[in-house]
Enzyme design. Structure first.
Site, PDB file in Angstrom:
ATOM      1  N   LYS A   1       0.619  -1.564   0.093  1.00 37.31           N
ATOM      2  CA  LYS A   1      -0.408   0.220  -0.081  1.00 37.31           C
ATOM      3  C   LYS A   1       0.702   1.290   0.022  1.00 37.31           C
ATOM      4  CE  LYS A   1      -1.465   2.008   2.923  1.00 37.31           C
ATOM      5  NZ  LYS A   1      -1.904   3.232   4.417  1.00 37.31           N
TER       6      LYS A   1
ATOM      7  N   ASP B   1      -6.400   0.583   0.916  1.00 33.47           N
ATOM      8  CA  ASP B   1      -6.436   1.220   2.668  1.00 33.47           C
ATOM      9  C   ASP B   1      -7.855   0.704   2.931  1.00 33.47           C
ATOM     10  OD1 ASP B   1      -8.090   3.613   1.881  1.00 33.47           O
ATOM     11  OD2 ASP B   1      -7.005   4.248   3.160  1.00 33.47           O
TER      12      ASP B   1
END
Length: 222
Positions: free
Chosen positions: A118, A136
């Site tokens: 991420k 996320d």
């Protein structure tokens, strides 16, 4: 797929130039800020990093500052002790192996302490202009809640979104999804009454009376 294009078209009208909310001054401070944001709010991270980045905006300056001082400056952030260790470790790796520069490939970025997929995707997008999708908690929730990119893991949701997001909307897609999840499609109670895609939403958690569309989604995203 027309519904998916319409969803992102509306996001683009609502926020033509979406921006990430983590404050940073260069790729290095962006890496640090995103790494610090795990299990913390952007607002909380920004409050701590303003003082940190004022004195350490390069890997070498961060090393010169030292772990104890970094820890003191970020102690308002959750898991700050371990995060301070990672900040120093990733700074050391950047100095020793990358000449003090943030690498431009995902494969190299994820080798940095405290940096996962991420974080790497955020850096590739925001620092280097690559069309990536950072998943996320907000993006993960929206993919599953709206049933357009379901998955049991962030990687599964990322791949599901990449299969359906029109290419011309991909660059801004993760910011649109994050901001939509943060300010409208909230975890505890989505604010459907002011949602720009409420009439297209198939969520079972809808809090308003706008019906979902009658047309069936393609099998791969239904």
């Amino acid at each position: 797929m027309e519904e998916i294009r319409e969803i992102f078209c509306r996001f683009s009208v609502q926020r033509p130039e979406p921006k990430g909310e983590l404050e940073h001054v260069n790729p290095f401070t962006l890496v640090v800020a995103v790494a610090l944001s795990a299990q913390a709010t952007d607002a909380g991270v920004n409050k701590a990093t303003r003082a940190l980045f004022a004195v350490a905006d390069t890997p070498q300056k961060m090393l010169d500052l030292g772990e104890e001082r970094v820890r003191d400056l970020i102690k308002t952030i959750g898991l700050y002790r371990n995060k301070a260790k990672n900040v120093i470790a990733l700074s050391r790796r950047l100095v020793d192996e990358f000449g003090g520069e943030v690498p431009r490939s995902r494969e190299e970025l994820v080798t940095l302490p405290g940096v996962g997929r991420k974080t790497a995707n955020v850096v590739l997008s925001m620092a280097f202009g690559e069309p990536t999708l950072a998943v996320d908690t907000h993006v993960f929730r929206i993919g599953n809640r709206l049933r357009i990119a379901p998955g049991n893991t962030p990687d599964e949701v990322e791949q599901a979104f990449l299969r359906i997001i029109p290419e011309d909307y991909l660059f801004h897609a993760h910011h649109w999804l994050i901001l939509h999840g943060r300010y409208c499609c909230k975890a505890r109670k989505p604010e459907c009454e002011r949602c720009v895609i409420a009439d297209l939403c198939r969520s079972l958690e809808k809090t308003c009376d706008i019906p979902a569309p009658l047309v069936e989604l393609p099998a791969q995203i239904a």
